[in-house]
Design a protein around this motif. Structure first.
Motif, PDB file in Angstrom:
ATOM      1  N   ASP A  27       0.875  -1.012  -0.364  1.00 46.54           N
ATOM      2  CA  ASP A  27      -0.096  -0.285   0.028  1.00 46.54           C
ATOM      3  C   ASP A  27       1.446   0.730  -0.222  1.00 46.54           C
ATOM      4  OD1 ASP A  27      -2.043  -1.910  -0.289  1.00 46.54           O
ATOM      5  OD2 ASP A  27      -2.681  -1.013   2.383  1.00 46.54           O
ATOM      6  N   ALA A  28       1.943   1.036   0.719  1.00 47.37           N
ATOM      7  CA  ALA A  28       2.490   2.502   0.180  1.00 47.37           C
ATOM      8  C   ALA A  28       4.200   2.883  -0.198  1.00 47.37           C
ATOM      9  CB  ALA A  28       4.109   2.272   1.557  1.00 47.37           C
ATOM     10  N   ILE A  29       4.157   1.501  -1.380  1.00 46.18           N
ATOM     11  CA  ILE A  29       4.430   1.954  -2.818  1.00 46.18           C
ATOM     12  C   ILE A  29       3.397   2.072  -3.737  1.00 46.18           C
ATOM     13  CG2 ILE A  29       5.081   0.694  -4.600  1.00 46.18           C
ATOM     14  CD1 ILE A  29       7.135  -1.521  -2.312  1.00 46.18           C
ATOM     15  N   GLU A  30       2.269   2.198  -3.996  1.00 46.38           N
ATOM     16  CA  GLU A  30       1.587   1.970  -4.644  1.00 46.38           C
ATOM     17  C   GLU A  30       0.773   3.320  -3.445  1.00 46.38           C
ATOM     18  OE1 GLU A  30      -1.978   0.300  -6.160  1.00 46.38           O
ATOM     19  OE2 GLU A  30      -2.722   0.826  -3.897  1.00 46.38           O
ATOM     20  N   ASP A  31       0.774   4.033  -2.648  1.00 46.17           N
ATOM     21  CA  ASP A  31       0.293   5.451  -3.017  1.00 46.17           C
ATOM     22  C   ASP A  31       1.405   6.487  -2.975  1.00 46.17           C
ATOM     23  OD1 ASP A  31      -2.322   4.129  -1.847  1.00 46.17           O
ATOM     24  OD2 ASP A  31      -1.629   4.758   0.064  1.00 46.17           O
ATOM     25  N   LYS A  32       2.387   6.088  -2.503  1.00 49.58           N
ATOM     26  CA  LYS A  32       3.614   6.435  -2.953  1.00 49.58           C
ATOM     27  C   LYS A  32       4.568   6.636  -3.981  1.00 49.58           C
ATOM     28  CE  LYS A  32       3.155   8.299   1.272  1.00 49.58           C
ATOM     29  NZ  LYS A  32       2.284   9.707   2.241  1.00 49.58           N
ATOM     30  N   VAL A  33       4.923   5.488  -4.558  1.00 52.75           N
ATOM     31  CA  VAL A  33       5.750   5.634  -5.713  1.00 52.75           C
ATOM     32  C   VAL A  33       5.309   5.012  -7.444  1.00 52.75           C
ATOM     33  CG1 VAL A  33       7.955   4.327  -6.302  1.00 52.75           C
ATOM     34  CG2 VAL A  33       7.593   4.703  -4.130  1.00 52.75           C
ATOM     35  N   GLU A  34       4.267   4.464  -6.767  1.00 53.62           N
ATOM     36  CA  GLU A  34       2.986   4.591  -8.520  1.00 53.62           C
ATOM     37  C   GLU A  34       4.084   3.317  -9.366  1.00 53.62           C
ATOM     38  OE1 GLU A  34       1.069   8.109  -9.090  1.00 53.62           O
ATOM     39  OE2 GLU A  34       0.588   8.401  -7.347  1.00 53.62           O
ATOM     40  N   PRO A  35       4.432   2.344  -9.288  1.00 48.61           N
ATOM     41  CA  PRO A  35       4.973   1.825 -10.128  1.00 48.61           C
ATOM     42  C   PRO A  35       3.615   1.194 -11.295  1.00 48.61           C
ATOM     43  CG  PRO A  35       5.295   0.447  -8.310  1.00 48.61           C
ATOM     44  CD  PRO A  35       4.512   1.881  -8.087  1.00 48.61           C
ATOM     45  N   GLU A  36       4.084   1.229 -12.478  1.00 49.25           N
ATOM     46  CA  GLU A  36       3.059   0.235 -13.045  1.00 49.25           C
ATOM     47  C   GLU A  36       2.320  -1.024 -12.720  1.00 49.25           C
ATOM     48  OE1 GLU A  36       2.593   0.758 -17.518  1.00 49.25           O
ATOM     49  OE2 GLU A  36       3.566   2.988 -17.528  1.00 49.25           O
ATOM     50  N   SER A  37       1.961  -1.416 -12.987  1.00 49.11           N
ATOM     51  CA  SER A  37       1.520  -2.671 -13.362  1.00 49.11           C
ATOM     52  C   SER A  37       1.565  -3.538 -11.154  1.00 49.11           C
ATOM     53  CB  SER A  37       1.934  -3.382 -14.202  1.00 49.11           C
ATOM     54  OG  SER A  37       1.629  -3.404 -15.176  1.00 49.11           O
ATOM     55  N   PHE A  38       1.402  -2.989 -10.067  1.00 45.54           N
ATOM     56  CA  PHE A  38       1.739  -3.697  -9.162  1.00 45.54           C
ATOM     57  C   PHE A  38       0.761  -3.658  -8.350  1.00 45.54           C
ATOM     58  CE2 PHE A  38       3.250  -2.362  -4.800  1.00 45.54           C
ATOM     59  CZ  PHE A  38       4.314  -3.356  -4.890  1.00 45.54           C
ATOM     60  N   GLY A  39       0.796  -5.092  -7.502  1.00 38.90           N
ATOM     61  CA  GLY A  39      -0.060  -5.292  -6.115  1.00 38.90           C
ATOM     62  C   GLY A  39      -1.406  -5.225  -7.005  1.00 38.90           C
ATOM     63  N   LEU A  40      -1.450  -5.338  -8.149  1.00 38.31           N
ATOM     64  CA  LEU A  40      -2.883  -5.885  -9.435  1.00 38.31           C
ATOM     65  C   LEU A  40      -4.486  -6.267  -8.442  1.00 38.31           C
ATOM     66  CD1 LEU A  40      -1.494  -6.499 -12.438  1.00 38.31           C
ATOM     67  CD2 LEU A  40      -2.110  -4.341 -11.852  1.00 38.31           C
ATOM     68  N   CYS A  41      -3.270  -7.389  -7.475  1.00 35.06           N
ATOM     69  CA  CYS A  41      -5.075  -7.915  -6.832  1.00 35.06           C
ATOM     70  C   CYS A  41      -5.650  -6.910  -5.547  1.00 35.06           C
ATOM     71  CB  CYS A  41      -5.036  -9.796  -6.226  1.00 35.06           C
ATOM     72  SG  CYS A  41      -3.277  -9.516  -4.780  1.00 35.06           S
ATOM     73  N   GLY A  42      -5.001  -5.852  -5.182  1.00 36.23           N
ATOM     74  CA  GLY A  42      -5.379  -5.471  -3.860  1.00 36.23           C
ATOM     75  C   GLY A  42      -4.836  -5.358  -2.612  1.00 36.23           C
ATOM     76  N   GLY A  43      -3.438  -6.490  -3.235  1.00 34.84           N
ATOM     77  CA  GLY A  43      -3.382  -6.948  -1.657  1.00 34.84           C
ATOM     78  C   GLY A  43      -4.054  -8.575  -1.184  1.00 34.84           C
ATOM     79  N   ASN A  44      -4.258  -9.252  -1.916  1.00 33.76           N
ATOM     80  CA  ASN A  44      -4.943 -10.556  -1.535  1.00 33.76           C
ATOM     81  C   ASN A  44      -4.029 -11.890  -1.626  1.00 33.76           C
ATOM     82  OD1 ASN A  44      -7.509  -9.226  -0.996  1.00 33.76           O
ATOM     83  ND2 ASN A  44      -7.782  -8.290  -2.864  1.00 33.76           N
ATOM     84  N   CYS A  45      -2.437 -11.350  -1.809  1.00 40.47           N
ATOM     85  CA  CYS A  45      -1.801 -12.422  -1.981  1.00 40.47           C
ATOM     86  C   CYS A  45      -2.170 -13.552  -2.994  1.00 40.47           C
ATOM     87  CB  CYS A  45      -1.923 -13.581  -1.003  1.00 40.47           C
ATOM     88  SG  CYS A  45      -0.067 -14.031  -0.451  1.00 40.47           S
ATOM     89  N   ASN A  46      -2.908 -13.105  -3.939  1.00 37.43           N
ATOM     90  CA  ASN A  46      -3.025 -13.667  -5.013  1.00 37.43           C
ATOM     91  C   ASN A  46      -2.222 -13.746  -6.807  1.00 37.43           C
ATOM     92  OD1 ASN A  46      -5.184 -15.125  -4.038  1.00 37.43           O
ATOM     93  ND2 ASN A  46      -6.657 -12.956  -4.284  1.00 37.43           N
ATOM     94  N   CYS A  47      -1.805 -12.622  -6.889  1.00 36.43           N
ATOM     95  CA  CYS A  47      -0.823 -12.324  -8.210  1.00 36.43           C
ATOM     96  C   CYS A  47       0.253 -12.447  -8.278  1.00 36.43           C
ATOM     97  CB  CYS A  47      -1.825 -11.140  -8.773  1.00 36.43           C
ATOM     98  SG  CYS A  47      -1.984  -9.584  -8.259  1.00 36.43           S
ATOM     99  N   GLY A  48       1.267 -12.060  -6.723  1.00 43.08           N
ATOM    100  CA  GLY A  48       2.232 -12.364  -6.693  1.00 43.08           C
ATOM    101  C   GLY A  48       2.637 -10.668  -7.833  1.00 43.08           C
ATOM    102  N   THR A  49       1.955  -9.293  -8.734  1.00 45.97           N
ATOM    103  CA  THR A  49       2.427  -8.421  -8.742  1.00 45.97           C
ATOM    104  C   THR A  49       2.976  -7.575  -7.987  1.00 45.97           C
ATOM    105  OG1 THR A  49       0.535  -7.236  -8.908  1.00 45.97           O
ATOM    106  CG2 THR A  49       1.386  -8.866 -11.169  1.00 45.97           C
ATOM    107  N   CYS A  50       3.325  -7.480  -6.583  1.00 45.77           N
ATOM    108  CA  CYS A  50       3.082  -6.961  -5.343  1.00 45.77           C
ATOM    109  C   CYS A  50       4.546  -7.418  -5.105  1.00 45.77           C
ATOM    110  CB  CYS A  50       3.062  -6.598  -4.761  1.00 45.77           C
ATOM    111  SG  CYS A  50       2.743  -7.946  -3.389  1.00 45.77           S
ATOM    112  N   HIS A  51       5.695  -8.535  -5.719  1.00 39.79           N
ATOM    113  CA  HIS A  51       6.873  -8.910  -5.620  1.00 39.79           C
ATOM    114  C   HIS A  51       7.989  -7.482  -5.487  1.00 39.79           C
ATOM    115  CE1 HIS A  51      10.730 -11.297  -7.339  1.00 39.79           C
ATOM    116  NE2 HIS A  51      10.346 -11.491  -6.411  1.00 39.79           N
TER     117      HIS A  51
END
Length: 112
Positions: A27-51
């Motif tokens: 959430d901190a990265i998404e809110d402050k850094v805003e990388p593309e295609s990051f954390g796509l499942c919303g933080g539900n441990c389903n997709c690996g895009t927040c690796h």
């Protein structure tokens, strides 16, 4: 209380942000850094895009990854290693102050 989080983006740019304790690294990265295609499942441990790769000096301080997190990392993360974690599964605590994470390569190949 705030915690200092150092984020190394996919392009190698380092950003230091102050984050409220209890916030997930995702959430901190998404809110402050805003990388593309990051954390796509919303933080539900389903997709690996927040690796992320966690600085090895902090790895021992973190609650270890559970079986589900390890399964998602193996299935979806690009080039995982022993410092790989899903940032949605790490809540920032004062003990983690000044932690550094490096955002993993975008890995949407298995996501869709």
């Amino acid at each position: 209380m705030t915690v200092k989080l150092n984020v190394i983006n996919r392009d190698g740019t380092k950003t230091t942000i102050e984050v409220k304790e209890g916030t997930s690294i995702r959430d901190a990265i998404e809110d402050k850094v805003e990388p593309e295609s990051f954390g796509l499942c919303g933080g539900n441990c389903n997709c690996g895009t927040c690796h992320v790769y966690v600085d090895s000096n902090y790895l021992n301080k973190l609650v270890p990854a559970d079986d589900e997190e390890n399964r998602i990392i193996k299935k979806f993360a690009d080039n995982p290693n022993e410092t790989s974690r899903l940032s949605c599964q790490i809540e920032l605590k004062k003990e983690y102050d000044d932690i550094t994470v490096t955002i993993g390569k975008e890995s949407l190949e298995n996501f869709y």
